[in-house]
Design a protein around this motif. Structure first.
Motif, PDB file in Angstrom:
ATOM      1  N   TYR A  68       0.806  -1.219   0.000  1.00 18.38           N
ATOM      2  CA  TYR A  68       0.000   0.000   0.000  1.00 18.38           C
ATOM      3  C   TYR A  68       0.841   1.272   0.000  1.00 18.38           C
ATOM      4  CZ  TYR A  68      -3.287  -3.568   1.195  1.00 18.38           C
ATOM      5  OH  TYR A  68      -4.023  -4.721   1.179  1.00 18.38           O
ATOM      6  N   ILE A 112       0.224   4.369  -2.693  1.00 10.73           N
ATOM      7  CA  ILE A 112      -1.116   4.312  -3.283  1.00 10.73           C
ATOM      8  C   ILE A 112      -2.158   4.627  -2.216  1.00 10.73           C
ATOM      9  CG2 ILE A 112      -0.553   2.608  -5.077  1.00 10.73           C
ATOM     10  CD1 ILE A 112      -2.018   0.513  -3.371  1.00 10.73           C
ATOM     11  N   GLN A 165      -6.412   3.724  -1.724  1.00  9.33           N
ATOM     12  CA  GLN A 165      -7.393   2.854  -2.351  1.00  9.33           C
ATOM     13  C   GLN A 165      -8.734   2.870  -1.654  1.00  9.33           C
ATOM     14  OE1 GLN A 165      -5.715  -1.064  -2.586  1.00  9.33           O
ATOM     15  NE2 GLN A 165      -6.387  -1.640  -0.576  1.00  9.33           N
ATOM     16  N   LEU A 204      -7.685   2.429  -7.114  1.00  5.10           N
ATOM     17  CA  LEU A 204      -6.389   2.832  -6.539  1.00  5.10           C
ATOM     18  C   LEU A 204      -5.924   4.104  -7.229  1.00  5.10           C
ATOM     19  CD1 LEU A 204      -6.050  -0.589  -7.253  1.00  5.10           C
ATOM     20  CD2 LEU A 204      -4.452  -0.127  -5.454  1.00  5.10           C
TER      21      LEU A 204
END
Length: 188
Positions: free
Chosen positions: A130, A133, A135, A185
């Motif tokens: 993660y 990014i 999301q 994302l």
């Protein structure tokens, strides 16, 4: 196995070897950086085994890529329209979950992924998946439990979760029916 999935597995195997070779890394170098054994990496690069989601995340992180970034490099799409019949599909060999890359382009900050999680299956992804990014997860059908560290989220059809800071996260279908969800994302 589905021919489309087999084709993508072959392209992914080639891409992993290209990423490693492009950096001048040996199998031992990649193993050390990723925490994945040399034997496993070798089998993946020869397309003898299909990597799990967790292994792919570890390999992508070693290359300083997201899972989606690695998959994009394996399946570059030159057009702005992402045709349903051309979207890369990948099945996790451990859980059987099916991941469809609905939209991803290197020149666009947002990507869409559709996932079908079988009944009574789960996958835990490390925090490194993660990094860089943001999301959102939107449940389309079934029920899904998201466990972020100590925080637990029970989601049903139509529910949407915005993820917080990078942390180990479990995606669990604890029911007897399949679950489908969409992940949006954005690269940060």
């Amino acid at each position: 196995m589905d021919h489309k999935i087999d084709d993508f597995s072959q392209r992914l195997a080639r891409r992993l070897q290209l990423e490693r070779d492009g950096r001048g890394w040996s199998l031992a170098d990649l193993a050390e950086r990723s925490g994945v054994s040399k034997a496993t990496i070798s089998k993946i690069e020869r397309a003898e085994v299909s990597p799990t989601a967790v292994v792919l995340v570890k390999l992508a992180s070693a290359f300083e890529l997201t899972l989606a970034g690695l998959m994009l490099r394996a399946e570059a799409q030159p057009e702005r329209v992402s045709r349903a019949g051309e979207q890369p599909v990948w099945r996790d060999p451990d859980t059987g979950y099916l991941r469809r890359q609905v939209f991803l382009r290197p020149d666009h900050p947002v990507e869409l992924v559709s996932v079908a999680m079988p009944a009574r299956r789960s996958v835990t992804l490390p925090a490194s998946s993660y990094i860089h990014i943001r999301q959102l997860l939107w449940v389309q059908s079934g029920r899904l439990t998201i466990i972020e560290g100590a925080e637990r989220h029970e989601l049903g059809p139509g529910d949407c979760l915005g993820f917080g800071p990078p942390i180990e996260t479990t995606f669990a279908n604890e029911t007897d029916a399949p679950c489908t969800y969409v992940v949006a994302l954005a690269r940060s």
